[in-house]
Design a protein around this motif. Structure first.
Motif, mmCIF file in Angstrom:
data_model
loop_
_atom_site.group_PDB
_atom_site.id
_atom_site.type_symbol
_atom_site.label_atom_id
_atom_site.label_comp_id
_atom_site.label_asym_id
_atom_site.label_seq_id
_atom_site.Cartn_x
_atom_site.Cartn_y
_atom_site.Cartn_z
ATOM 1 N N ASP A 107 0.838 -1.192 0.000
ATOM 2 C CA ASP A 107 0.000 0.000 0.000
ATOM 3 C C ASP A 107 0.878 1.250 0.000
ATOM 4 O O ASP A 107 2.026 1.226 0.464
ATOM 5 C CB ASP A 107 -0.899 0.015 1.228
ATOM 6 N N ILE A 108 0.316 2.320 -0.502
ATOM 7 C CA ILE A 108 1.051 3.579 -0.618
ATOM 8 C C ILE A 108 0.840 4.420 0.638
ATOM 9 O O ILE A 108 -0.305 4.732 0.995
ATOM 10 C CB ILE A 108 0.582 4.373 -1.854
ATOM 11 N N ASP A 109 1.913 4.757 1.303
ATOM 12 C CA ASP A 109 1.897 5.685 2.426
ATOM 13 C C ASP A 109 2.849 6.820 2.114
ATOM 14 O O ASP A 109 4.047 6.603 1.935
ATOM 15 C CB ASP A 109 2.313 4.987 3.728
ATOM 16 N N VAL A 110 2.311 8.025 2.032
ATOM 17 C CA VAL A 110 3.073 9.217 1.679
ATOM 18 C C VAL A 110 3.105 10.157 2.875
ATOM 19 O O VAL A 110 2.073 10.410 3.491
ATOM 20 C CB VAL A 110 2.420 9.954 0.491
ATOM 21 N N ASP A 111 4.281 10.667 3.185
ATOM 22 C CA ASP A 111 4.435 11.717 4.193
ATOM 23 C C ASP A 111 4.892 12.976 3.489
ATOM 24 O O ASP A 111 5.874 12.945 2.739
ATOM 25 C CB ASP A 111 5.482 11.331 5.244
ATOM 26 N N ALA A 112 4.209 14.093 3.735
ATOM 27 C CA ALA A 112 4.597 15.388 3.183
ATOM 28 C C ALA A 112 4.927 16.330 4.330
ATOM 29 O O ALA A 112 4.246 16.327 5.361
ATOM 30 C CB ALA A 112 3.475 15.971 2.334
ATOM 31 N N GLU A 113 5.977 17.121 4.121
ATOM 32 C CA GLU A 113 6.375 18.099 5.131
ATOM 33 C C GLU A 113 7.029 19.290 4.449
ATOM 34 O O GLU A 113 7.418 19.220 3.276
ATOM 35 C CB GLU A 113 7.320 17.477 6.147
ATOM 36 N N LEU A 114 7.170 20.366 5.200
ATOM 37 C CA LEU A 114 7.847 21.543 4.698
ATOM 38 C C LEU A 114 9.304 21.206 4.426
ATOM 39 O O LEU A 114 9.923 20.434 5.154
ATOM 40 C CB LEU A 114 7.749 22.641 5.761
ATOM 41 N N ALA A 115 9.867 21.761 3.369
ATOM 42 C CA ALA A 115 11.279 21.549 3.056
ATOM 43 C C ALA A 115 12.144 22.116 4.181
ATOM 44 O O ALA A 115 11.743 23.038 4.899
ATOM 45 C CB ALA A 115 11.622 22.218 1.729
ATOM 46 N N ALA A 116 13.343 21.579 4.325
ATOM 47 C CA ALA A 116 14.237 21.970 5.421
ATOM 48 C C ALA A 116 14.569 23.460 5.399
ATOM 49 O O ALA A 116 14.748 24.065 6.464
ATOM 50 C CB ALA A 116 15.519 21.142 5.360
ATOM 51 N N ASP A 117 14.628 24.070 4.233
ATOM 52 C CA ASP A 117 14.987 25.487 4.143
ATOM 53 C C ASP A 117 13.768 26.415 4.121
ATOM 54 O O ASP A 117 13.897 27.615 3.882
ATOM 55 C CB ASP A 117 15.858 25.747 2.915
ATOM 56 N N ALA A 118 12.583 25.891 4.395
ATOM 57 C CA ALA A 118 11.353 26.682 4.382
ATOM 58 C C ALA A 118 10.865 26.909 5.814
ATOM 59 O O ALA A 118 11.265 26.201 6.739
ATOM 60 C CB ALA A 118 10.287 25.966 3.559
#
Length: 152
Positions: free
Chosen positions: A97-108
């Motif tokens: 199954d597809i599990d995606v984690d999204a987060e702010l980029a390190a420089d943002a």
């Protein structure tokens, strides 16, 4: 607005888009920094028995878009969010199954993004999303810039 209400509104918004509704995605969690989306492999399997690359790209795009949309809603800002550009690296096939984690980029920075949006009515920021392998590691890595424009 409560976090639970905002997450339910986000899920409803995803499901209101016909192409996204067929993906059978669900919100796997939000910890204040990262939004996780989940979708069953059975809806995204390709001819090799692994997750279709287009589905992985779509899930990472949607997770990143959803993270910004969620943060804006929780901040009380009514804005449209668009992906400006993105890059994807496919590192390994995914047979789960597809599990995606999204987060702010390190420089943002969320505070700077929100302040710019409030001041100018338009702001951009970078995000990172990853599809994790069940045994550890990353199957797919996504970087993108998103733009938010205040409505009205």
């Amino acid at each position: 607005m409560s976090l639970d209400t905002a997450l339910q509104r986000l899920l409803h918004h995803y499901r209101s888009m016909p192409p996204v509704a067929t993906m059978d995605l669900s919100i796997g969690g939000y910890d204040g920094q990262r939004l996780r989306l989940h979708a069953p492999l059975s809806r995204h399997v390709n001819d090799k028995g692994c997750a279709f690359g287009g589905s992985l790209a779509s899930m990472m795009t949607l997770a990143s878009w959803g993270l910004i949309s969620l943060r804006l809603e929780l901040a009380g800002i009514d804005a449209d969010v668009y992906v400006a550009d993105s890059q994807i690296r496919y590192l390994a096939p995914l047979y789960a199954d597809i599990d995606v984690d999204a987060e702010l980029a390190a420089d943002a920075d969320w505070d700077a993004f929100l302040a710019t949006l409030r001041e100018r009515g338009r702001a951009r920021t970078g995000l990172v999303a990853r599809v994790r392998l069940p045994e550890g590691g990353v199957a797919t890595y996504f970087t993108a810039r998103y733009v938010a424009i205040v409505r009205g």
